[in-house]
Scaffold this motif. Structure first.
Motif, mmCIF file in Angstrom:
data_model
loop_
_atom_site.group_PDB
_atom_site.id
_atom_site.type_symbol
_atom_site.label_atom_id
_atom_site.label_comp_id
_atom_site.label_asym_id
_atom_site.label_seq_id
_atom_site.Cartn_x
_atom_site.Cartn_y
_atom_site.Cartn_z
ATOM 1 N N ILE A 241 6.461 9.785 0.628
ATOM 2 C CA ILE A 241 5.682 8.436 0.190
ATOM 3 C C ILE A 241 6.229 7.541 1.230
ATOM 4 O O ILE A 241 6.591 6.662 1.336
ATOM 5 N N CYS A 242 4.602 6.734 2.118
ATOM 6 C CA CYS A 242 4.796 5.692 2.745
ATOM 7 C C CYS A 242 4.968 4.201 2.527
ATOM 8 O O CYS A 242 3.846 4.220 1.110
ATOM 9 N N LEU A 243 5.527 3.291 2.462
ATOM 10 C CA LEU A 243 5.098 2.012 1.883
ATOM 11 C C LEU A 243 4.085 1.110 2.999
ATOM 12 O O LEU A 243 5.359 1.447 4.575
ATOM 13 N N VAL A 244 3.299 0.615 3.203
ATOM 14 C CA VAL A 244 2.995 -0.244 3.381
ATOM 15 C C VAL A 244 3.111 -2.148 3.063
ATOM 16 O O VAL A 244 2.067 -1.589 2.203
ATOM 17 N N TRP A 245 3.235 -3.291 3.424
ATOM 18 C CA TRP A 245 3.395 -4.406 3.575
ATOM 19 C C TRP A 245 3.685 -5.812 3.804
ATOM 20 O O TRP A 245 3.885 -5.319 5.337
ATOM 21 N N ARG A 246 2.788 -6.829 3.958
ATOM 22 C CA ARG A 246 3.284 -8.168 4.155
ATOM 23 C C ARG A 246 4.357 -8.562 4.061
ATOM 24 O O ARG A 246 4.240 -9.103 2.971
ATOM 25 N N GLN B 67 1.039 -0.987 -0.210
ATOM 26 C CA GLN B 67 0.065 0.322 -0.076
ATOM 27 C C GLN B 67 0.537 1.428 0.260
ATOM 28 O O GLN B 67 1.731 1.551 0.570
ATOM 29 N N GLN B 68 0.481 1.939 -0.898
ATOM 30 C CA GLN B 68 1.480 3.353 -0.928
ATOM 31 C C GLN B 68 0.051 4.676 -0.482
ATOM 32 O O GLN B 68 -0.891 4.731 -1.291
ATOM 33 N N LEU B 69 1.304 5.505 0.644
ATOM 34 C CA LEU B 69 0.350 6.371 0.803
ATOM 35 C C LEU B 69 1.439 7.845 0.714
ATOM 36 O O LEU B 69 2.239 7.802 1.312
ATOM 37 N N LEU B 70 1.122 9.073 0.127
ATOM 38 C CA LEU B 70 1.661 10.178 0.133
ATOM 39 C C LEU B 70 1.488 11.324 1.798
ATOM 40 O O LEU B 70 -0.386 10.877 2.191
ATOM 41 N N CYS B 71 2.419 11.072 2.861
ATOM 42 C CA CYS B 71 2.738 11.913 3.709
ATOM 43 C C CYS B 71 3.080 12.851 3.942
ATOM 44 O O CYS B 71 4.359 13.553 3.849
ATOM 45 N N ARG B 72 1.966 13.596 3.961
ATOM 46 C CA ARG B 72 1.722 15.154 4.427
ATOM 47 C C ARG B 72 1.828 15.597 5.595
ATOM 48 O O ARG B 72 2.293 16.861 6.045
ATOM 49 N N PHE B 73 2.209 14.987 6.564
ATOM 50 C CA PHE B 73 2.416 15.289 8.083
ATOM 51 C C PHE B 73 3.069 13.838 8.433
ATOM 52 O O PHE B 73 3.638 13.504 7.987
ATOM 53 N N ASN B 74 3.464 14.535 10.084
ATOM 54 C CA ASN B 74 4.437 13.124 10.500
ATOM 55 C C ASN B 74 3.255 11.621 11.534
ATOM 56 O O ASN B 74 3.286 11.649 12.178
ATOM 57 N N THR B 75 2.936 11.942 10.246
ATOM 58 C CA THR B 75 2.165 9.828 10.978
ATOM 59 C C THR B 75 2.295 9.355 11.272
ATOM 60 O O THR B 75 2.095 8.663 11.944
ATOM 61 N N LEU B 76 3.866 9.335 10.581
ATOM 62 C CA LEU B 76 4.783 8.002 11.010
ATOM 63 C C LEU B 76 4.741 7.974 12.519
ATOM 64 O O LEU B 76 4.714 6.736 13.347
ATOM 65 N N ALA B 77 5.482 9.189 13.278
ATOM 66 C CA ALA B 77 5.892 9.431 14.435
ATOM 67 C C ALA B 77 5.169 9.130 14.887
ATOM 68 O O ALA B 77 5.333 8.535 16.335
ATOM 69 N N ILE B 78 3.294 9.782 14.765
ATOM 70 C CA ILE B 78 2.563 9.921 15.573
ATOM 71 C C ILE B 78 2.002 8.173 15.592
ATOM 72 O O ILE B 78 1.256 7.763 17.129
ATOM 73 N N TRP B 79 2.708 7.264 14.357
ATOM 74 C CA TRP B 79 1.972 5.826 14.460
ATOM 75 C C TRP B 79 2.560 5.315 15.711
ATOM 76 O O TRP B 79 2.242 4.723 16.149
ATOM 77 N N ARG B 80 3.926 5.804 15.431
ATOM 78 C CA ARG B 80 5.348 4.768 16.501
ATOM 79 C C ARG B 80 4.703 4.878 17.718
ATOM 80 O O ARG B 80 4.611 4.312 18.466
ATOM 81 N N ALA B 81 4.829 6.170 18.121
ATOM 82 C CA ALA B 81 4.548 6.705 19.582
ATOM 83 C C ALA B 81 2.679 6.265 20.758
ATOM 84 O O ALA B 81 2.847 5.211 21.828
ATOM 85 N N SER B 82 2.216 5.753 19.322
ATOM 86 C CA SER B 82 0.659 5.250 19.968
ATOM 87 C C SER B 82 1.395 3.495 20.232
ATOM 88 O O SER B 82 0.978 3.252 21.166
ATOM 89 N N LYS B 83 1.685 3.561 18.789
ATOM 90 C CA LYS B 83 2.362 1.520 19.212
ATOM 91 C C LYS B 83 3.338 1.891 20.069
ATOM 92 O O LYS B 83 3.268 0.804 21.684
ATOM 93 N N ALA B 84 4.804 2.730 20.770
ATOM 94 C CA ALA B 84 4.952 2.744 22.236
ATOM 95 C C ALA B 84 4.379 3.064 23.121
ATOM 96 O O ALA B 84 5.240 3.002 24.630
ATOM 97 N N LYS B 85 3.267 3.773 23.352
ATOM 98 C CA LYS B 85 2.638 4.371 24.149
ATOM 99 C C LYS B 85 3.777 5.374 25.039
ATOM 100 O O LYS B 85 3.754 6.108 25.714
ATOM 101 N N SER B 86 3.896 6.406 24.299
ATOM 102 C CA SER B 86 4.631 7.361 24.498
ATOM 103 C C SER B 86 4.277 8.351 24.161
ATOM 104 O O SER B 86 3.068 8.251 24.071
ATOM 105 N N THR B 87 5.150 9.544 24.556
ATOM 106 C CA THR B 87 4.074 11.777 24.607
ATOM 107 C C THR B 87 3.973 11.103 22.817
ATOM 108 O O THR B 87 4.770 11.209 22.225
#
Length: 262
Positions: A192-197, A160-180
């Protein structure tokens, strides 16, 4: 009341805004010694909505992390009212949530929230996608030298390809780590962000502009390997073949590519 009429009435009760059942429908049922009809139907009604909320909380955990429990519950409830589950599998319940967010929130808030929802939905799509036939380094080692110039590839189905205009990956990682919570920020330039299996594990990463253009040329435009090298020569001159091979090797190791059908 016929069985089909009863089933439709029960469905209408579950989808209704209120847990109070239609009197004609309720009169067709019998209560038990410890549970009357109206209470039983209210339990079914509330449990159905609670299950839908549970599915959305699971599929959009990072969005819930950002909004908080109460605001996410309000969003999910509004979404369920607008788009009731229409598929036999709840796996598709959240398909329209990113677009709904753009309608539901004011513009300055909706764009980064919708982008995060699209990222989370991309993980769902990648996890459930067909396997495909990923190319391996061994496959490429066995490729005759005369076949390299005409090599054409495409992405495996899970990518899956996603155009990220914001720091979405950083927010997603923070949610997984339950960090600030890092706070939403614009990216300049967008990425461009790639998501794949790959090997039953979902992966993700962002692409630098040069790599993104090279990958798009091969998998979207249909460049051959020779055409990729020719395009890269504009920037990398004599180093173009080495850069092309470097990216190709990485894509193969990550399980991103398969042979393009003739």
């Amino acid at each position: 009341m016929r069985l089909t009429d009863w089933q439709l009435a029960f469905e209408q009760h579950l989808l209704c805004e209120t847990s109070v059942a239609d009197s004609r429908f309720a009169a067709s049922l019998l209560g038990g010694p410890t549970l009357d009809v109206d209470t039983g139907l209210a339990i079914y009604h509330n449990a159905y909505r609670a299950r839908l909320q549970e599915v959305l909380r699971h599929d959009f955990g990072a969005l819930r992390y950002w909004l908080g429990d109460d605001a996410f519950a309000a969003l999910a409830d509004a979404y369920i009212r607008r788009y009731p589950s229409a598929h036999y599998s709840l796996r598709w319940l959240g398909q329209r949530l990113p677009a709904f967010i753009l309608e539901h929130f004011v513009a300055q808030h909706s764009a980064p929230l919708a982008e995060l929802a699209r990222l989370e939905w991309a993980f769902t799509l990648a996890f459930d996608a067909p396997e495909g036939v990923p190319l391996t380094l061994d496959d490429m080692a066995a490729l005759p030298p005369e076949d390299w110039p005409g090599l054409q590839v495409t992405l495996v189905p899970s990518v899956q390809q996603l155009l990220c205009r914001f720091n979405t990956l950083a927010i997603w990682r923070a949610s997984k780590a339950k960090s600030t919570f890092p706070g939403s920020q614009d990216l300049d330039p967008a990425q461009i962000c790639l998501v794949w299996r790959h090997q039953q594990v979902c992966n993700y990463r962002s692409l630098e502009p040069g790599e993104a253009c090279a990958m798009a040329g091969m998998v979207t435009t249909g460049w051959t390997f020779a055409e990729l090298c020719a395009q890269l020569a504009v920037t990398y001159a004599e180093g173009a073949p080495l850069q092309a091979v470097t990216w190709l090797k990485q894509w193969l190791q990550e399980g991103l590519l398969q042979r393009r059908a003739p």
